[in-house]
Design an enzyme around this catalytic site. Structure first.
Site, PDB file in Angstrom:
ATOM      1  CD  GLU A   1      13.442  -3.577  81.833  1.00 41.85           C
ATOM      2  OE1 GLU A   1      14.386  -2.931  81.340  1.00 41.85           O
ATOM      3  OE2 GLU A   1      12.384  -3.809  81.212  1.00 41.85           O
TER       4      GLU A   1
ATOM      5  CG  HIS B   1       9.898  -6.061  82.803  1.00 38.15           C
ATOM      6  ND1 HIS B   1      10.541  -4.855  83.031  1.00 38.15           N
ATOM      7  CD2 HIS B   1       9.198  -6.324  83.937  1.00 38.15           C
ATOM      8  CE1 HIS B   1      10.244  -4.422  84.247  1.00 38.15           C
ATOM      9  NE2 HIS B   1       9.440  -5.300  84.819  1.00 38.15           N
TER      10      HIS B   1
ATOM     11  CD  GLU C   1       8.243  -2.069  82.155  1.00 36.97           C
ATOM     12  OE1 GLU C   1       8.607  -1.745  83.308  1.00 36.97           O
ATOM     13  OE2 GLU C   1       8.891  -1.798  81.129  1.00 36.97           O
TER      14      GLU C   1
ATOM     15  N   GLY D   1      11.809   0.585  74.551  1.00 37.39           N
ATOM     16  CA  GLY D   1      12.336   1.896  74.182  1.00 37.39           C
ATOM     17  C   GLY D   1      11.253   2.961  74.159  1.00 37.39           C
TER      18      GLY D   1
ATOM     19  CE1 TYR E   1       5.534   2.869  77.447  1.00 40.89           C
ATOM     20  CE2 TYR E   1       6.775   1.180  76.283  1.00 40.89           C
ATOM     21  CZ  TYR E   1       6.679   2.116  77.299  1.00 40.89           C
ATOM     22  OH  TYR E   1       7.731   2.280  78.165  1.00 40.89           O
TER      23      TYR E   1
END
Length: 517
Positions: free
Chosen positions: A197, A269, A316, A322, A364
Protein backbone atom coordinates in the site's frame (compact mmCIF):
# COMPACT_ATOMS: atom_id res chain seq x y z
CA UNK A 1 -14.95 -18.54 -18.00
CA UNK A 2 -23.97 -18.43 -26.12
CA UNK A 3 -27.82 -19.95 -26.98
CA UNK A 4 -29.33 -19.86 -23.50
CA UNK A 5 -30.28 -23.13 -21.86
CA UNK A 6 -33.90 -22.65 -20.91
CA UNK A 7 -34.50 -25.91 -19.05
CA UNK A 8 -35.20 -24.98 -15.42
CA UNK A 9 -34.64 -27.59 -12.73
CA UNK A 10 -36.12 -26.74 -9.35
CA UNK A 11 -35.52 -28.18 -5.88
CA UNK A 12 -37.09 -27.55 -2.50
CA UNK A 13 -35.22 -26.80 0.70
CA UNK A 14 -36.76 -26.36 4.12
CA UNK A 15 -34.90 -24.74 7.00
CA UNK A 16 -34.34 -27.71 9.26
CA UNK A 17 -31.23 -29.26 10.72
CA UNK A 18 -30.89 -31.31 7.56
CA UNK A 19 -31.81 -31.32 3.90
CA UNK A 20 -35.19 -32.54 2.72
CA UNK A 21 -36.95 -32.73 -0.57
CA UNK A 22 -40.39 -31.24 -0.91
CA UNK A 23 -43.42 -32.98 -2.36
CA UNK A 24 -42.85 -33.28 -6.15
CA UNK A 25 -46.61 -32.87 -6.63
CA UNK A 26 -46.69 -29.45 -4.97
CA UNK A 27 -48.28 -26.48 -6.76
CA UNK A 28 -45.99 -25.83 -9.77
CA UNK A 29 -47.71 -22.67 -10.87
CA UNK A 30 -46.35 -20.63 -7.98
CA UNK A 31 -43.51 -18.43 -9.24
CA UNK A 32 -40.12 -18.71 -7.51
CA UNK A 33 -38.46 -15.69 -5.90
CA UNK A 34 -35.52 -16.05 -8.29
CA UNK A 35 -35.55 -17.65 -11.73
CA UNK A 36 -32.14 -18.30 -13.24
CA UNK A 37 -31.21 -18.73 -16.89
CA UNK A 38 -27.73 -19.95 -17.66
CA UNK A 39 -25.75 -20.34 -20.83
CA UNK A 40 -23.84 -23.61 -20.52
CA UNK A 41 -22.48 -23.55 -24.06
CA UNK A 42 -19.33 -21.51 -23.49
CA UNK A 43 -17.00 -20.20 -20.81
CA UNK A 44 -17.03 -16.39 -20.50
CA UNK A 45 -13.93 -16.14 -18.27
CA UNK A 46 -11.23 -18.38 -16.90
CA UNK A 47 -9.36 -17.49 -13.71
CA UNK A 48 -6.07 -18.89 -12.47
CA UNK A 49 -6.10 -22.29 -10.75
CA UNK A 50 -4.61 -20.38 -7.76
CA UNK A 51 -7.62 -18.01 -7.82
CA UNK A 52 -8.39 -18.42 -4.11
CA UNK A 53 -5.10 -17.71 -2.35
CA UNK A 54 -4.25 -16.62 1.19
CA UNK A 55 -1.78 -14.29 2.88
CA UNK A 56 0.23 -14.75 6.05
CA UNK A 57 0.58 -11.43 7.81
CA UNK A 58 4.12 -10.20 8.42
CA UNK A 59 3.11 -9.45 12.01
CA UNK A 60 3.74 -13.11 12.75
CA UNK A 61 7.45 -12.38 12.38
CA UNK A 62 7.31 -9.50 14.89
CA UNK A 63 9.13 -11.98 17.11
CA UNK A 64 10.79 -14.82 15.26
CA UNK A 65 9.64 -17.52 17.66
CA UNK A 66 6.04 -17.15 16.48
CA UNK A 67 7.04 -18.42 13.04
CA UNK A 68 7.12 -21.88 14.64
CA UNK A 69 3.31 -21.72 14.75
CA UNK A 70 3.25 -22.23 10.98
CA UNK A 71 3.14 -26.37 10.92
CA UNK A 72 4.19 -13.54 5.03
CA UNK A 73 2.53 -9.11 3.28
CA UNK A 74 0.69 -6.72 5.51
CA UNK A 75 1.63 -3.34 6.93
CA UNK A 76 4.71 -4.62 8.77
CA UNK A 77 6.16 -5.94 5.55
CA UNK A 78 7.62 -2.47 5.04
CA UNK A 79 9.26 -2.42 8.45
CA UNK A 80 11.08 -5.74 8.20
CA UNK A 81 14.82 -5.91 7.63
CA UNK A 82 16.68 -9.09 6.75
CA UNK A 83 19.54 -9.52 9.25
CA UNK A 84 21.70 -12.58 8.44
CA UNK A 85 23.16 -14.32 11.47
CA UNK A 86 24.98 -17.33 10.03
CA UNK A 87 27.38 -17.84 7.15
CA UNK A 88 25.67 -18.57 3.87
CA UNK A 89 26.24 -22.12 2.58
CA UNK A 90 27.76 -22.83 -0.78
CA UNK A 91 25.35 -22.26 -3.64
CA UNK A 92 24.95 -26.00 -4.20
CA UNK A 93 23.72 -26.65 -0.65
CA UNK A 94 20.04 -27.06 0.23
CA UNK A 95 18.99 -27.24 3.87
CA UNK A 96 15.23 -26.75 4.02
CA UNK A 97 13.91 -28.55 7.12
CA UNK A 98 12.07 -31.74 6.20
CA UNK A 99 8.31 -31.71 6.56
CA UNK A 100 8.20 -34.44 9.17
CA UNK A 101 10.47 -32.43 11.52
CA UNK A 102 8.32 -29.30 11.67
CA UNK A 103 5.97 -30.48 14.40
CA UNK A 104 6.31 -28.80 17.79
CA UNK A 105 6.03 -30.51 21.17
CA UNK A 106 2.52 -29.88 22.47
CA UNK A 107 3.77 -27.95 25.51
CA UNK A 108 5.74 -25.55 23.31
CA UNK A 109 2.86 -25.07 20.89
CA UNK A 110 0.50 -24.23 23.77
CA UNK A 111 3.06 -21.80 25.22
CA UNK A 112 3.50 -19.99 21.89
CA UNK A 113 -0.26 -19.78 21.34
CA UNK A 114 -0.70 -18.12 24.74
CA UNK A 115 2.12 -15.68 24.07
CA UNK A 116 0.79 -14.94 20.56
CA UNK A 117 -2.58 -13.92 22.04
CA UNK A 118 -0.79 -11.31 24.17
CA UNK A 119 1.43 -10.25 21.28
CA UNK A 120 -1.62 -9.55 19.11
CA UNK A 121 -2.84 -7.00 21.66
CA UNK A 122 0.52 -5.20 21.46
CA UNK A 123 0.39 -5.18 17.66
CA UNK A 124 -3.18 -3.89 17.61
CA UNK A 125 -2.23 -1.00 19.91
CA UNK A 126 0.65 -0.14 17.57
CA UNK A 127 -1.74 -0.17 14.61
CA UNK A 128 -4.17 2.16 16.37
CA UNK A 129 -1.34 4.54 17.28
CA UNK A 130 0.27 4.13 13.86
CA UNK A 131 3.59 3.41 15.51
CA UNK A 132 5.53 0.75 13.66
CA UNK A 133 8.87 -0.45 14.97
CA UNK A 134 11.49 -1.93 12.70
CA UNK A 135 11.51 -5.74 12.87
CA UNK A 136 14.66 -7.73 12.20
CA UNK A 137 14.33 -11.23 10.85
CA UNK A 138 17.00 -13.84 10.20
CA UNK A 139 17.50 -16.90 8.03
CA UNK A 140 15.40 -18.90 10.52
CA UNK A 141 12.26 -16.94 9.61
CA UNK A 142 12.87 -17.49 5.90
CA UNK A 143 13.56 -21.20 6.43
CA UNK A 144 10.41 -21.73 8.46
CA UNK A 145 8.24 -19.77 6.07
CA UNK A 146 9.53 -21.63 3.04
CA UNK A 147 9.16 -24.97 4.81
CA UNK A 148 5.56 -24.19 5.73
CA UNK A 149 4.56 -23.29 2.17
CA UNK A 150 6.62 -26.06 0.59
CA UNK A 151 5.23 -28.77 2.86
CA UNK A 152 1.70 -27.42 2.33
CA UNK A 153 2.03 -27.50 -1.45
CA UNK A 154 1.68 -23.71 -1.70
CA UNK A 155 3.47 -21.20 -3.92
CA UNK A 156 5.22 -18.48 -1.91
CA UNK A 157 5.26 -14.76 -2.73
CA UNK A 158 7.60 -12.90 -0.39
CA UNK A 159 7.00 -9.20 0.25
CA UNK A 160 10.11 -7.01 0.36
CA UNK A 161 10.51 -3.78 2.32
CA UNK A 162 10.05 -0.75 0.03
CA UNK A 163 10.59 1.89 2.74
CA UNK A 164 14.36 1.46 2.67
CA UNK A 165 15.16 4.59 0.61
CA UNK A 166 18.27 6.40 -0.59
CA UNK A 167 18.93 10.13 -0.29
CA UNK A 168 17.25 10.75 -3.66
CA UNK A 169 14.15 8.77 -2.51
CA UNK A 170 14.80 5.79 -4.77
CA UNK A 171 14.60 2.28 -3.34
CA UNK A 172 17.68 1.04 -1.47
CA UNK A 173 17.93 -2.51 -2.78
CA UNK A 174 20.95 -3.70 -0.78
CA UNK A 175 18.94 -5.49 1.93
CA UNK A 176 16.75 -7.19 -0.67
CA UNK A 177 19.85 -8.29 -2.56
CA UNK A 178 21.17 -10.01 0.58
CA UNK A 179 17.85 -11.81 1.03
CA UNK A 180 17.68 -12.92 -2.61
CA UNK A 181 21.23 -14.21 -2.43
CA UNK A 182 20.42 -16.21 0.69
CA UNK A 183 17.24 -17.67 -0.81
CA UNK A 184 19.09 -18.56 -4.01
CA UNK A 185 21.81 -20.31 -2.02
CA UNK A 186 19.10 -22.46 -0.46
CA UNK A 187 17.40 -23.09 -3.80
CA UNK A 188 14.16 -21.65 -2.43
CA UNK A 189 11.76 -21.24 -5.34
CA UNK A 190 9.49 -18.29 -4.69
CA UNK A 191 8.02 -15.16 -6.23
CA UNK A 192 8.36 -11.58 -4.99
CA UNK A 193 6.55 -8.33 -4.41
CA UNK A 194 7.83 -4.95 -3.27
CA UNK A 195 6.04 -2.85 -0.69
CA UNK A 196 2.54 -2.77 0.73
CA UNK A 197 0.00 0.00 0.00
CA UNK A 198 2.42 2.73 -1.20
CA UNK A 199 -0.46 5.21 -1.01
CA UNK A 200 -0.12 5.08 2.80
CA UNK A 201 3.67 5.40 3.08
CA UNK A 202 3.38 9.05 4.08
CA UNK A 203 0.89 8.28 6.83
CA UNK A 204 2.84 5.29 8.13
CA UNK A 205 6.40 6.47 7.77
CA UNK A 206 6.45 10.09 6.61
CA UNK A 207 7.75 9.05 3.18
CA UNK A 208 5.99 9.97 -0.06
CA UNK A 209 6.67 7.90 -3.17
CA UNK A 210 4.89 8.76 -6.40
CA UNK A 211 3.78 6.18 -8.93
CA UNK A 212 6.53 6.79 -11.45
CA UNK A 213 9.26 6.37 -8.84
CA UNK A 214 7.53 3.23 -7.63
CA UNK A 215 7.62 1.81 -11.16
CA UNK A 216 11.35 2.55 -11.35
CA UNK A 217 11.85 0.72 -8.04
CA UNK A 218 10.10 -2.36 -9.42
CA UNK A 219 12.18 -2.16 -12.58
CA UNK A 220 15.29 -2.14 -10.37
CA UNK A 221 14.08 -5.27 -8.58
CA UNK A 222 13.35 -7.01 -11.86
CA UNK A 223 16.88 -6.22 -13.03
CA UNK A 224 18.26 -7.77 -9.85
CA UNK A 225 16.15 -10.88 -10.40
CA UNK A 226 17.33 -11.15 -14.00
CA UNK A 227 20.90 -11.52 -12.72
CA UNK A 228 19.90 -14.66 -10.81
CA UNK A 229 19.67 -18.06 -12.49
CA UNK A 230 16.98 -19.10 -10.04
CA UNK A 231 14.86 -15.93 -10.07
CA UNK A 232 15.27 -14.57 -13.59
CA UNK A 233 11.93 -16.15 -14.54
CA UNK A 234 10.29 -15.90 -11.10
CA UNK A 235 7.08 -13.96 -10.61
CA UNK A 236 7.08 -10.33 -9.53
CA UNK A 237 3.79 -8.73 -8.50
CA UNK A 238 2.77 -5.21 -7.53
CA UNK A 239 2.28 -2.40 -6.71
CA UNK A 240 -0.29 -3.52 -4.07
CA UNK A 241 -2.01 -0.13 -3.99
CA UNK A 242 -5.10 0.48 -1.89
CA UNK A 243 -8.45 0.57 -3.63
CA UNK A 244 -9.14 3.60 -5.86
CA UNK A 245 -9.68 6.71 -3.77
CA UNK A 246 -8.36 10.24 -4.29
CA UNK A 247 -4.67 10.11 -5.28
CA UNK A 248 -4.45 6.32 -5.16
CA UNK A 249 -5.49 5.96 -8.79
CA UNK A 250 -2.74 8.45 -9.70
CA UNK A 251 -0.16 6.20 -8.00
CA UNK A 252 -1.37 3.22 -10.01
CA UNK A 253 -1.35 5.20 -13.26
CA UNK A 254 2.16 6.50 -12.67
CA UNK A 255 3.39 3.05 -11.72
CA UNK A 256 2.04 1.53 -14.92
CA UNK A 257 3.84 4.15 -17.02
CA UNK A 258 7.28 3.17 -15.70
CA UNK A 259 6.91 -0.28 -14.16
CA UNK A 260 4.22 -2.25 -15.99
CA UNK A 261 6.77 -4.40 -17.87
CA UNK A 262 8.50 -5.34 -14.62
CA UNK A 263 5.49 -7.10 -13.08
CA UNK A 264 3.70 -10.28 -14.09
CA UNK A 265 0.40 -9.07 -12.63
CA UNK A 266 -0.90 -5.75 -11.34
CA UNK A 267 -2.07 -6.02 -7.72
CA UNK A 268 -4.38 -3.87 -5.63
CA UNK A 269 -6.19 -4.15 -2.29
CA UNK A 270 -9.88 -4.07 -1.47
CA UNK A 271 -11.92 -3.92 1.73
CA UNK A 272 -15.61 -3.11 1.97
CA UNK A 273 -15.81 -1.18 5.23
CA UNK A 274 -13.86 0.30 8.14
CA UNK A 275 -13.57 -2.40 10.80
CA UNK A 276 -13.84 0.16 13.60
CA UNK A 277 -17.29 1.56 12.76
CA UNK A 278 -19.13 -1.12 10.77
CA UNK A 279 -22.14 -3.28 11.67
CA UNK A 280 -23.85 -6.55 10.90
CA UNK A 281 -26.17 -4.67 8.55
CA UNK A 282 -23.16 -3.68 6.42
CA UNK A 283 -22.08 -7.30 6.13
CA UNK A 284 -25.53 -8.20 4.76
CA UNK A 285 -26.10 -5.13 2.60
CA UNK A 286 -26.19 -5.87 -1.17
CA UNK A 287 -25.27 -2.25 -1.90
CA UNK A 288 -22.07 -2.66 0.12
CA UNK A 289 -21.24 -5.88 -1.74
CA UNK A 290 -21.79 -4.15 -5.08
CA UNK A 291 -19.06 -1.59 -4.33
CA UNK A 292 -16.50 -4.24 -5.30
CA UNK A 293 -17.67 -4.03 -8.92
CA UNK A 294 -17.26 -0.25 -9.00
CA UNK A 295 -13.72 -0.34 -7.62
CA UNK A 296 -12.70 -3.32 -9.76
CA UNK A 297 -13.88 -1.69 -12.97
CA UNK A 298 -11.90 1.46 -12.14
CA UNK A 299 -8.71 -0.56 -11.76
CA UNK A 300 -9.33 -2.75 -14.81
CA UNK A 301 -9.96 0.28 -17.02
CA UNK A 302 -6.76 1.99 -15.91
CA UNK A 303 -4.66 -1.14 -16.43
CA UNK A 304 -6.23 -1.83 -19.82
CA UNK A 305 -5.49 1.72 -20.97
CA UNK A 306 -1.76 1.50 -20.25
CA UNK A 307 -1.03 -2.24 -20.28
CA UNK A 308 -3.76 -4.19 -22.13
CA UNK A 309 -3.75 -7.88 -21.35
CA UNK A 310 -1.90 -7.49 -18.05
CA UNK A 311 -3.45 -9.81 -15.40
CA UNK A 312 -5.00 -8.02 -12.43
CA UNK A 313 -5.02 -9.56 -8.95
CA UNK A 314 -6.53 -8.66 -5.63
CA UNK A 315 -3.23 -8.87 -3.77
CA UNK A 316 -4.86 -8.40 -0.36
CA UNK A 317 -8.53 -8.41 0.55
CA UNK A 318 -11.03 -9.20 3.27
CA UNK A 319 -14.21 -7.80 4.77
CA UNK A 320 -13.07 -4.76 6.78
CA UNK A 321 -9.82 -2.81 6.91
CA UNK A 322 -8.09 -1.84 10.12
CA UNK A 323 -7.51 -5.47 11.07
CA UNK A 324 -11.12 -6.51 10.50
CA UNK A 325 -14.30 -5.90 12.48
CA UNK A 326 -14.18 -7.43 15.96
CA UNK A 327 -17.03 -9.89 16.45
CA UNK A 328 -17.91 -9.91 12.73
CA UNK A 329 -14.93 -10.61 10.46
CA UNK A 330 -14.25 -13.99 12.08
CA UNK A 331 -17.89 -15.11 12.29
CA UNK A 332 -20.43 -16.74 10.02
CA UNK A 333 -21.60 -13.30 8.89
CA UNK A 334 -18.30 -12.67 7.10
CA UNK A 335 -18.99 -15.55 4.73
CA UNK A 336 -21.45 -13.49 2.69
CA UNK A 337 -18.78 -10.92 1.83
CA UNK A 338 -16.21 -13.63 1.17
CA UNK A 339 -18.26 -15.89 -1.11
CA UNK A 340 -19.74 -12.93 -2.98
CA UNK A 341 -16.25 -11.51 -3.51
CA UNK A 342 -15.04 -14.80 -4.97
CA UNK A 343 -18.02 -15.03 -7.32
CA UNK A 344 -18.03 -11.39 -8.39
CA UNK A 345 -14.24 -11.07 -8.77
CA UNK A 346 -14.10 -14.07 -11.10
CA UNK A 347 -16.98 -12.81 -13.23
CA UNK A 348 -15.43 -9.32 -13.53
CA UNK A 349 -12.06 -10.60 -14.71
CA UNK A 350 -9.75 -10.65 -11.67
CA UNK A 351 -7.38 -13.61 -11.97
CA UNK A 352 -6.38 -14.14 -8.33
CA UNK A 353 -7.92 -13.15 -4.97
CA UNK A 354 -5.58 -13.25 -1.97
CA UNK A 355 -7.42 -13.46 1.33
CA UNK A 356 -6.07 -11.48 4.27
CA UNK A 357 -5.28 -13.39 6.38
CA UNK A 358 -4.71 -17.11 6.90
CA UNK A 359 -2.96 -16.48 10.18
CA UNK A 360 -1.74 -13.22 11.73
CA UNK A 361 -2.99 -10.36 13.88
CA UNK A 362 -6.46 -8.86 13.55
CA UNK A 363 -9.89 -10.47 13.43
CA UNK A 364 -10.26 -11.46 9.76
CA UNK A 365 -8.12 -14.59 9.98
CA UNK A 366 -9.19 -18.03 8.76
CA UNK A 367 -8.05 -19.89 11.89
CA UNK A 368 -8.44 -18.83 15.50
CA UNK A 369 -5.77 -18.40 18.19
CA UNK A 370 -5.85 -22.14 18.79
CA UNK A 371 -5.33 -22.71 15.03
CA UNK A 372 -8.83 -24.17 14.71
CA UNK A 373 -10.84 -23.35 11.55
CA UNK A 374 -13.25 -20.41 11.51
CA UNK A 375 -16.32 -20.24 9.21
CA UNK A 376 -14.48 -18.66 6.24
CA UNK A 377 -11.90 -21.46 6.37
CA UNK A 378 -14.59 -24.09 5.81
CA UNK A 379 -16.13 -21.95 3.09
CA UNK A 380 -12.74 -21.66 1.36
CA UNK A 381 -12.09 -25.40 1.51
CA UNK A 382 -15.47 -26.13 -0.06
CA UNK A 383 -14.86 -23.53 -2.76
CA UNK A 384 -11.51 -25.12 -3.61
CA UNK A 385 -13.06 -28.60 -3.85
CA UNK A 386 -16.25 -27.76 -5.72
CA UNK A 387 -15.59 -24.76 -7.96
CA UNK A 388 -13.52 -24.81 -11.14
CA UNK A 389 -11.74 -21.84 -12.79
CA UNK A 390 -14.22 -21.49 -15.67
CA UNK A 391 -16.98 -18.89 -15.27
CA UNK A 392 -20.34 -19.44 -16.99
CA UNK A 393 -22.88 -16.80 -17.95
CA UNK A 394 -25.87 -16.52 -15.64
CA UNK A 395 -28.88 -14.21 -15.50
CA UNK A 396 -31.11 -14.04 -12.45
CA UNK A 397 -34.68 -12.72 -12.61
CA UNK A 398 -35.66 -11.67 -9.09
CA UNK A 399 -39.07 -11.07 -7.65
CA UNK A 400 -39.74 -8.24 -5.21
CA UNK A 401 -39.45 -10.56 -2.21
CA UNK A 402 -35.90 -11.65 -3.01
CA UNK A 403 -34.58 -8.32 -4.27
CA UNK A 404 -30.79 -8.29 -4.35
CA UNK A 405 -30.50 -10.42 -1.24
CA UNK A 406 -30.20 -13.65 -3.21
CA UNK A 407 -26.88 -13.67 -5.06
CA UNK A 408 -25.80 -16.38 -7.49
CA UNK A 409 -22.69 -17.29 -9.52
CA UNK A 410 -22.10 -20.22 -11.87
CA UNK A 411 -18.84 -22.05 -12.67
CA UNK A 412 -17.82 -25.34 -14.16
CA UNK A 413 -17.31 -27.78 -11.32
CA UNK A 414 -13.79 -28.63 -10.18
CA UNK A 415 -12.67 -31.41 -12.50
CA UNK A 416 -10.55 -32.98 -9.78
CA UNK A 417 -13.79 -33.70 -7.93
CA UNK A 418 -16.38 -34.15 -10.71
CA UNK A 419 -16.63 -35.38 -14.28
CA UNK A 420 -16.39 -32.97 -17.18
CA UNK A 421 -19.62 -31.13 -17.88
CA UNK A 422 -20.65 -30.75 -14.23
CA UNK A 423 -21.44 -27.24 -13.02
CA UNK A 424 -21.46 -25.60 -9.57
CA UNK A 425 -23.96 -22.91 -8.57
CA UNK A 426 -22.74 -20.68 -5.71
CA UNK A 427 -25.73 -19.30 -3.84
CA UNK A 428 -26.27 -17.03 -0.88
CA UNK A 429 -29.36 -15.74 0.86
CA UNK A 430 -28.79 -12.54 2.85
CA UNK A 431 -32.43 -12.42 3.94
CA UNK A 432 -34.13 -13.58 7.13
CA UNK A 433 -36.65 -15.46 4.96
CA UNK A 434 -36.08 -18.55 2.80
CA UNK A 435 -35.82 -17.90 -0.93
CA UNK A 436 -37.35 -20.10 -3.62
CA UNK A 437 -35.10 -20.51 -6.65
CA UNK A 438 -35.33 -22.09 -10.08
CA UNK A 439 -31.93 -23.26 -11.31
CA UNK A 440 -30.78 -24.60 -14.69
CA UNK A 441 -29.72 -28.20 -15.24
CA UNK A 442 -30.89 -31.37 -16.91
CA UNK A 443 -34.26 -32.43 -15.59
CA UNK A 444 -33.04 -35.98 -15.04
CA UNK A 445 -29.80 -34.94 -13.36
CA UNK A 446 -28.67 -35.46 -9.80
CA UNK A 447 -27.61 -32.55 -7.60
CA UNK A 448 -25.16 -32.56 -4.71
CA UNK A 449 -26.01 -29.85 -2.17
CA UNK A 450 -23.59 -28.29 0.32
CA UNK A 451 -25.54 -25.84 2.47
CA UNK A 452 -23.77 -23.80 5.15
CA UNK A 453 -25.69 -22.26 8.03
CA UNK A 454 -24.73 -20.77 11.37
CA UNK A 455 -24.70 -23.06 14.37
CA UNK A 456 -27.69 -21.19 15.81
CA UNK A 457 -30.74 -20.02 13.79
CA UNK A 458 -31.77 -16.43 13.19
CA UNK A 459 -29.80 -13.20 13.23
CA UNK A 460 -28.02 -14.02 16.49
CA UNK A 461 -26.50 -17.06 14.85
CA UNK A 462 -24.65 -14.84 12.38
CA UNK A 463 -22.24 -13.91 15.18
CA UNK A 464 -21.31 -17.58 15.61
CA UNK A 465 -17.77 -18.81 14.99
CA UNK A 466 -19.10 -22.27 14.14
CA UNK A 467 -20.83 -23.44 10.99
CA UNK A 468 -23.10 -26.31 10.01
CA UNK A 469 -22.83 -28.21 6.74
CA UNK A 470 -26.17 -29.77 5.82
CA UNK A 471 -27.18 -29.65 9.48
CA UNK A 472 -23.96 -30.97 11.08
CA UNK A 473 -21.50 -28.71 12.91
CA UNK A 474 -18.08 -28.82 11.26
CA UNK A 475 -15.17 -29.71 13.54
CA UNK A 476 -11.69 -31.08 13.06
CA UNK A 477 -11.46 -34.81 13.69
CA UNK A 478 -8.11 -34.20 15.40
CA UNK A 479 -5.29 -31.66 15.13
CA UNK A 480 -4.46 -32.82 11.59
CA UNK A 481 -7.60 -34.30 10.07
CA UNK A 482 -10.50 -32.53 8.38
CA UNK A 483 -13.94 -34.11 8.66
CA UNK A 484 -15.73 -35.59 5.66
CA UNK A 485 -17.22 -32.71 3.68
CA UNK A 486 -19.92 -34.56 1.81
CA UNK A 487 -22.93 -33.17 0.02
CA UNK A 488 -26.54 -34.33 0.14
CA UNK A 489 -27.54 -36.03 -3.11
CA UNK A 490 -30.92 -34.74 -4.25
CA UNK A 491 -33.19 -36.22 -6.92
CA UNK A 492 -34.99 -33.81 -9.29
CA UNK A 493 -37.86 -31.85 -7.78
CA UNK A 494 -39.92 -28.78 -8.60
CA UNK A 495 -38.57 -25.91 -6.50
CA UNK A 496 -35.51 -25.10 -4.44
CA UNK A 497 -35.67 -23.12 -1.24
CA UNK A 498 -32.46 -21.57 0.02
CA UNK A 499 -32.68 -21.26 3.82
CA UNK A 500 -32.55 -17.86 5.48
CA UNK A 501 -29.03 -16.52 6.08
CA UNK A 502 -27.36 -19.39 4.25
CA UNK A 503 -24.53 -20.04 1.83
CA UNK A 504 -24.67 -22.96 -0.57
CA UNK A 505 -22.92 -24.82 -3.36
CA UNK A 506 -25.13 -26.89 -5.66
CA UNK A 507 -23.21 -29.24 -7.96
CA UNK A 508 -25.17 -30.43 -11.00
CA UNK A 509 -23.18 -33.54 -11.69
CA UNK A 510 -25.02 -34.53 -14.89
CA UNK A 511 -25.43 -31.09 -16.43
CA UNK A 512 -23.32 -31.98 -19.47
CA UNK A 513 -22.42 -28.32 -19.95
CA UNK A 514 -20.73 -27.94 -23.34
CA UNK A 515 -18.52 -25.17 -22.01
CA UNK A 516 -17.21 -27.50 -19.30
CA UNK A 517 -16.44 -30.52 -21.48
Amino acid sequence: MSVALSVLLCLLWTQTDGVRIGDPNQNRSEAPDVAVMADLSAVIRRVEPRFLSVTIDASLASEEKFMFLLRFGGTRQDFMVFTPQRPQPDSGFTADPSCDKLELPSWLEDKLKTEWTRQQMVLMREDLQRKYRRVKFTENTVDLLHSFTNCSGMDLIFGLNALLRTADNSWNSSNARSLLQYCESRRYRMAWELGNEPNSYEKKAGIRVDGQQLGKDFTRLRQMMSQSRLYRDAGLYGPDVGQPRDHRTDILGGFLQTGDEAVDACTWHHYYVNGRDTSLEDFLDPEVLDTLALKTNEVLEKVKLVSPGKPVWLGETSSAYGGGAVGLSDTFAAGFMWLDKLGLAASLGLDVVMRQVFVGSGSYHLVDDNLDPLPDYWLSVLYKRLVGPEVLKLRAFRGAAAGKRVRLYLHCANRKSYRSGAVTLMSMNLSRKPARISVPALVSGTVEAFVLQAERPGEEGLYSRSVKLNGDVLKMVDDKTLPELTGSRLPPAEHLQLPAYSLAFFVFTDAGAAGCL
